[in-house]
Design a protein around this motif. Sequence first.
Motif, PDB file in Angstrom:
ATOM      1  N   LEU A 168       3.971   5.733   7.106  1.00 41.07           N
ATOM      2  CA  LEU A 168       3.600   4.746   8.128  1.00 41.07           C
ATOM      3  C   LEU A 168       3.523   3.349   7.539  1.00 41.07           C
ATOM      4  CD1 LEU A 168       0.915   6.689  10.182  1.00 41.07           C
ATOM      5  CD2 LEU A 168       3.117   5.882  11.012  1.00 41.07           C
ATOM      6  N   GLU A 169       2.986   3.242   6.334  1.00 40.03           N
ATOM      7  CA  GLU A 169       2.842   1.934   5.709  1.00 40.03           C
ATOM      8  C   GLU A 169       4.201   1.327   5.337  1.00 40.03           C
ATOM      9  OE1 GLU A 169      -1.585   2.845   3.854  1.00 40.03           O
ATOM     10  OE2 GLU A 169       0.199   3.150   2.611  1.00 40.03           O
ATOM     11  N   VAL A 170       5.076   2.131   4.773  1.00 38.71           N
ATOM     12  CA  VAL A 170       6.376   1.597   4.354  1.00 38.71           C
ATOM     13  C   VAL A 170       7.279   1.340   5.557  1.00 38.71           C
ATOM     14  CG1 VAL A 170       8.494   2.090   3.065  1.00 38.71           C
ATOM     15  CG2 VAL A 170       6.281   2.564   2.022  1.00 38.71           C
ATOM     16  N   VAL A 171       7.468   2.342   6.399  1.00 33.51           N
ATOM     17  CA  VAL A 171       8.376   2.197   7.541  1.00 33.51           C
ATOM     18  C   VAL A 171       7.812   1.193   8.546  1.00 33.51           C
ATOM     19  CG1 VAL A 171       9.464   3.394   9.479  1.00 33.51           C
ATOM     20  CG2 VAL A 171       9.374   4.488   7.231  1.00 33.51           C
ATOM     21  N   GLY A 172       6.540   1.339   8.885  1.00 36.90           N
ATOM     22  CA  GLY A 172       5.918   0.390   9.811  1.00 36.90           C
ATOM     23  C   GLY A 172       5.907  -1.017   9.258  1.00 36.90           C
ATOM     24  N   HIS A 174       0.837  -1.208   0.000  1.00 38.20           N
ATOM     25  CA  HIS A 174       0.000   0.000   0.000  1.00 38.20           C
ATOM     26  C   HIS A 174       0.872   1.258   0.000  1.00 38.20           C
ATOM     27  CE1 HIS A 174      -4.144  -1.510   0.495  1.00 38.20           C
ATOM     28  NE2 HIS A 174      -3.538  -2.553   1.031  1.00 38.20           N
ATOM     29  N   GLY A 175       1.966   1.231   0.753  1.00 40.90           N
ATOM     30  CA  GLY A 175       2.858   2.382   0.788  1.00 40.90           C
ATOM     31  C   GLY A 175       3.604   2.595  -0.514  1.00 40.90           C
ATOM     32  N   THR A 176       4.103   1.522  -1.107  1.00 44.98           N
ATOM     33  CA  THR A 176       4.831   1.672  -2.372  1.00 44.98           C
ATOM     34  C   THR A 176       3.902   2.126  -3.494  1.00 44.98           C
ATOM     35  OG1 THR A 176       4.603  -0.673  -2.933  1.00 44.98           O
ATOM     36  CG2 THR A 176       6.623  -0.007  -1.778  1.00 44.98           C
ATOM     37  N   GLN A 177       2.638   1.778  -3.382  1.00 45.38           N
ATOM     38  CA  GLN A 177       1.683   2.247  -4.385  1.00 45.38           C
ATOM     39  C   GLN A 177       1.517   3.762  -4.290  1.00 45.38           C
ATOM     40  OE1 GLN A 177      -2.506   1.024  -4.105  1.00 45.38           O
ATOM     41  NE2 GLN A 177      -2.305   0.352  -6.236  1.00 45.38           N
ATOM     42  N   LYS A 178       1.543   4.286  -3.070  1.00 46.65           N
ATOM     43  CA  LYS A 178       1.405   5.729  -2.895  1.00 46.65           C
ATOM     44  C   LYS A 178       2.642   6.473  -3.394  1.00 46.65           C
ATOM     45  CE  LYS A 178      -1.735   5.589   1.050  1.00 46.65           C
ATOM     46  NZ  LYS A 178      -2.026   4.173   1.022  1.00 46.65           N
ATOM     47  N   PHE A 179       3.846   5.959  -3.086  1.00 45.17           N
ATOM     48  CA  PHE A 179       5.073   6.673  -3.418  1.00 45.17           C
ATOM     49  C   PHE A 179       5.588   6.405  -4.825  1.00 45.17           C
ATOM     50  CE2 PHE A 179       5.768   6.761   1.308  1.00 45.17           C
ATOM     51  CZ  PHE A 179       5.609   8.132   1.426  1.00 45.17           C
TER      52      PHE A 179
END
Length: 129
Positions: free
Chosen positions: A55-59, A27-32
Motif C-alpha cells: 500500500l505504501e509503495v503502490v499508493g 516507509h514502503g521501501t524500508q519494509k521491502f
Amino acid sequence: MFDRLSAYQPQVLAALRVMSALLLIEHGTQKFFNFPPAEQPFGDLMNIIGVAGVLEVVGGILLLIGLFTRPVAFVLCGFMAVAYFMAHAPQSFFPVNNRGDAAILFCFVFLYLTAAGPGAFALDNSRRR
C-alpha cells in the motif's frame, strides 16, 4: 497579502501531495529493501507488514504522479487510521509516546487530498480533458 497567495493554491496542494507521497514510499521501501536502513529490519513480509508495504509503495507512486488521487488517498487514509489503532495506540495513549504521530498526520493529509483533489501537475488533470 495573504489573498494573493490563494492564486498558488493548486501548486501548494501539489507540493503537499508529492512530499507526502515521497515520505510514504520511503516507509514502503524500508519494509521491502531495508532502505533507508531500519533500526530493526523487517523479517517475513508475508503478513500484514507486507500488505502495508505494498500500500505504501503502490499508493505512494500513484499519489506521486497524481493518478487516481482521490480514491487512492481515501484508501490510504483508512489504512493509516487502521495502522495507528493496530500498531501504535496499544503501546500508549499519547501519540508522541507510541510513535504514531506520523500515522495520524498521514491520515489527515490523505483525508484532505480525498476532498481537495490532486492540485496541479497531476495525471488526473489530463485524464479529465
